[in-house]
Design a protein around this motif. Structure first.
Motif, short mmCIF file in Angstrom:
data_model
loop_
_atom_site.label_atom_id
_atom_site.label_comp_id
_atom_site.label_asym_id
_atom_site.label_seq_id
_atom_site.Cartn_x
_atom_site.Cartn_y
_atom_site.Cartn_z
N LEU A 51 36.95 44.94 38.10
CA LEU A 51 38.17 45.01 37.28
C LEU A 51 38.00 46.02 36.15
O LEU A 51 38.93 46.78 35.83
CB LEU A 51 38.50 43.63 36.72
CG LEU A 51 39.05 42.60 37.69
CD1 LEU A 51 39.10 41.22 37.05
CD2 LEU A 51 40.44 43.01 38.18
N ALA A 52 36.82 46.04 35.53
CA ALA A 52 36.57 46.97 34.45
C ALA A 52 36.61 48.41 34.95
O ALA A 52 37.17 49.30 34.30
CB ALA A 52 35.22 46.68 33.80
N VAL A 207 45.51 45.22 43.12
CA VAL A 207 44.95 44.56 44.31
C VAL A 207 43.90 43.53 43.91
O VAL A 207 43.88 42.40 44.41
CB VAL A 207 44.34 45.61 45.25
CG1 VAL A 207 43.55 44.93 46.37
CG2 VAL A 207 45.45 46.48 45.86
N LEU A 208 43.03 43.91 42.97
CA LEU A 208 41.97 42.98 42.54
C LEU A 208 42.56 41.74 41.85
O LEU A 208 42.08 40.62 42.04
CB LEU A 208 41.02 43.71 41.58
CG LEU A 208 40.09 44.74 42.23
CD1 LEU A 208 39.37 45.55 41.15
CD2 LEU A 208 39.10 44.07 43.17
N LEU A 209 43.62 41.97 41.06
CA LEU A 209 44.25 40.83 40.40
C LEU A 209 44.99 39.95 41.41
O LEU A 209 45.07 38.73 41.26
CB LEU A 209 45.20 41.32 39.32
CG LEU A 209 44.55 41.97 38.09
CD1 LEU A 209 45.62 42.57 37.16
CD2 LEU A 209 43.69 40.96 37.31
N ALA A 210 45.56 40.61 42.46
CA ALA A 210 46.34 39.85 43.43
C ALA A 210 45.46 38.97 44.31
O ALA A 210 45.86 37.85 44.70
CB ALA A 210 47.15 40.81 44.30
#
Length: 212
Positions: A51-52, A207-210
């Motif tokens: 995420l970072a 995408v990563l959050l989803a």
């Protein structure tokens, strides 16, 4: 023995205009974001490093676009405007006027308008310059100072954006007086080198959050 003739230098070199505050602020923001993001990448757990990285890929190009990238380059034939997401090249023969009100702008004969991101207008600085001019007029009501000194003083007191716009107007007026059509043609190019990484980073972040 005769000494060699030195090469002839161009009479009018290209002038560059950039925002000093933007450069300093952009550099500080990149350092801050890099420090926070780098710490998350190195010490984060699970999805945090990814995420970072995605956030850095999104944010850093945007910071560069709005702070470090903007610049205006001008010579006797053309003005090149490097804005956050576009680079505009205009021959002076296409320019109808250069103005600075709440923002600095270039207008073409066809009615197009392009903002000069590298020449921000500071209303506070403009008011301060106006106060200084009023004070000098009060101190010297009969204009005892020489004309040349008065012109130099008024130019020095003017706000930075107004000084830059005056320089650009002079270049445009000289080109208009020559009435010569140069080899420069108008063009607009999108800054894909800035847009592409920011879009890729934003997509990865979504995408990563989803997939949570």
């Amino acid at each position: 023995m005769t000494s060699p003739t030195p090469p002839t230098e161009p009479t009018h070199a290209e002038r560059t205009y950039r925002s000093g505050a933007g450069l300093v602020g952009g550099a500080l923001l990149i350092l801050l974001v890099g420090w926070i993001g780098g710490d998350a990448v190195v010490q984060g757990e699970g999805r945090t490093p990814w995420l970072a990285l995605a956030a850095l890929l999104t944010v850093v190009p945007l910071i560069v676009a709005f702070t470090l990238r903007p610049a205006v380059f001008a010579d006797e034939e053309r003005i090149r405007i490097r804005n956050p997401f576009r680079t505009i090249v205009l021959p002076w023969t296409d320019v109808s006027s250069v103005r600075a009100s709440y923002s600095s702008e270039v207008f073409t004969h066809e009615g197009a308008k392009y903002q000069l991101w590298a020449v921000p207008v500071s209303l506070r600085e403009r008011k301060r310059a106006a106060r200084k001019a009023t004070q000098q007029a009060h101190d010297d009501p009969y204009g005892r100072a020489s004309v040349h000194a008065d012109v130099r003083d008024s130019q020095a007191r003017a706000a930075a954006a107004d000084r830059t716009v005056n320089d650009l107007r002079e270049l445009a007026e000289r080109a208009e007086a020559r009435k010569e059509a140069g080899a420069v043609t108008a063009s607009v190019r999108w800054a894909y080198e800035v847009i592409a990484p920011a879009v890729v980073g934003a997509v990865l972040l979504v995408v990563l959050l989803a997939i949570g």
